[in-house]
Motif scaffolding. Sequence first.
Motif, PDB file in Angstrom:
ATOM      1  N   MET A 178       0.860  -1.183   0.018  1.00  0.00           N
ATOM      2  CA  MET A 178       0.083  -0.128  -0.071  1.00  0.00           C
ATOM      3  C   MET A 178       0.731   1.293  -0.245  1.00  0.00           C
ATOM      4  O   MET A 178       1.842   1.522   0.806  1.00  0.00           O
ATOM      5  N   TYR A 179       0.509   2.299  -0.989  1.00  0.00           N
ATOM      6  CA  TYR A 179       1.275   3.427  -0.801  1.00  0.00           C
ATOM      7  C   TYR A 179       0.343   4.330  -0.960  1.00  0.00           C
ATOM      8  O   TYR A 179      -0.682   4.507  -1.072  1.00  0.00           O
ATOM      9  N   PHE A 180       1.148   5.699  -0.258  1.00  0.00           N
ATOM     10  CA  PHE A 180       0.542   6.720   0.312  1.00  0.00           C
ATOM     11  C   PHE A 180       0.972   7.944  -0.692  1.00  0.00           C
ATOM     12  O   PHE A 180       2.040   8.026  -0.786  1.00  0.00           O
ATOM     13  N   SER A 181       0.017   8.983  -0.937  1.00  0.00           N
ATOM     14  CA  SER A 181       0.507  10.225  -1.772  1.00  0.00           C
ATOM     15  C   SER A 181       0.070  11.345  -0.779  1.00  0.00           C
ATOM     16  O   SER A 181      -0.967  11.199  -0.410  1.00  0.00           O
ATOM     17  N   PHE A 182       0.769  12.636  -0.948  1.00  0.00           N
ATOM     18  CA  PHE A 182       0.519  13.695  -0.265  1.00  0.00           C
ATOM     19  C   PHE A 182       0.633  14.826  -1.182  1.00  0.00           C
ATOM     20  O   PHE A 182       1.519  14.960  -1.821  1.00  0.00           O
ATOM     21  N   ASN A 183      -0.487  15.794  -1.303  1.00  0.00           N
ATOM     22  CA  ASN A 183      -0.662  16.938  -1.961  1.00  0.00           C
ATOM     23  C   ASN A 183      -0.939  18.072  -0.867  1.00  0.00           C
ATOM     24  O   ASN A 183      -1.923  18.076  -0.141  1.00  0.00           O
ATOM     25  N   ILE A 184      -0.063  19.108  -1.047  1.00  0.00           N
ATOM     26  CA  ILE A 184      -0.546  20.442  -0.208  1.00  0.00           C
ATOM     27  C   ILE A 184      -1.506  21.270  -1.088  1.00  0.00           C
ATOM     28  O   ILE A 184      -1.005  21.882  -2.195  1.00  0.00           O
ATOM     29  N   LEU A 185      -2.652  21.079  -0.701  1.00  0.00           N
ATOM     30  CA  LEU A 185      -3.776  21.793  -1.450  1.00  0.00           C
ATOM     31  C   LEU A 185      -3.600  23.419  -0.985  1.00  0.00           C
ATOM     32  O   LEU A 185      -3.843  24.148  -2.009  1.00  0.00           O
ATOM     33  N   ARG A 186      -3.360  23.645   0.014  1.00  0.00           N
ATOM     34  CA  ARG A 186      -3.288  25.023   0.475  1.00  0.00           C
ATOM     35  C   ARG A 186      -2.161  25.417   1.573  1.00  0.00           C
ATOM     36  O   ARG A 186      -1.830  24.368   2.433  1.00  0.00           O
ATOM     37  N   GLU A 187      -1.004  25.929   1.335  1.00  0.00           N
ATOM     38  CA  GLU A 187       0.073  26.407   1.851  1.00  0.00           C
ATOM     39  C   GLU A 187      -0.038  27.385   3.048  1.00  0.00           C
ATOM     40  O   GLU A 187      -1.005  27.930   3.276  1.00  0.00           O
TER      41      GLU A 187
END
Length: 267
Positions: A222-231
């Motif tokens: 299982m892999y996880f990805s992360f995205n910063i929608l608002r800094e």
Amino acid sequence: GTIATLRLNNGLWDETVSGYPADNLKIERLLDLLFSLKVLETKTSRADLYNRLGVERIDQPAARGIQLRIGDASSASYTMTFGDLTSNGQYMRPNDESTTLLIAPAIEIPIDRIEWLERGLLNIPATELTGIKLQPADDQLVELVKLEPDQPRFTLLNIPQNRELATPDAANSIAGILSELQLESVRQIASIELDEPELTGEFFTRDGAIIQVAAFTAKDGMYFSFNILRESAQVDANLAARLQGWAYTLPTFKRNQFLTRMDDLLK
């Protein structure tokens, strides 16, 4: 085989093949140690005795040493084969020369590629979060909020009728999910064949950042990805750029926190 190949890129170290950030502090400490090495004694120059000290050629089947190669932009390089430890130092054979040296201090060189990389992903304590949304693909949304910024416990929303929290602190059991979050392995997202996510989620911080997460099952886990929608000040553009385009496996405890379902929090 090669454990890791690292390069200095615009003042920071990264992994040559993938480009993933390396553990710069660890590398700088290693370089400092190398510059401080002292030769305590000259040892054997006989190749047939190298294996007794662990400094035989590393391409030999039974080799147990570690070779460190340091190069520059001109392709010049210097190699050191580090062998067995002793009570006061370590055996080392420099640049494929015949003479073996007893040096101090001993050098600890990681033998796992991951240990050369920057393992920290996020470090946001529960006290800095105001909301969490975790949406399993096949189950009810788990949504935690702080109705007041300084309330000690998160509130779990949309609790089904005739159900209640398993314990008063059940909602807080996953609130530290982003605290000291570290990777166990990392790959470029583009290199993995992924299906639709099994989980999506969002984390909201006190200073306004929004962090998105998605979990996918691939052939090797299982892999996880992360995205910063608002800094924000804490979750800045540098962090956003470092996370973009990568997929991570996580320690079991953290993985299970992300996969928490409503039933896990209720009785």
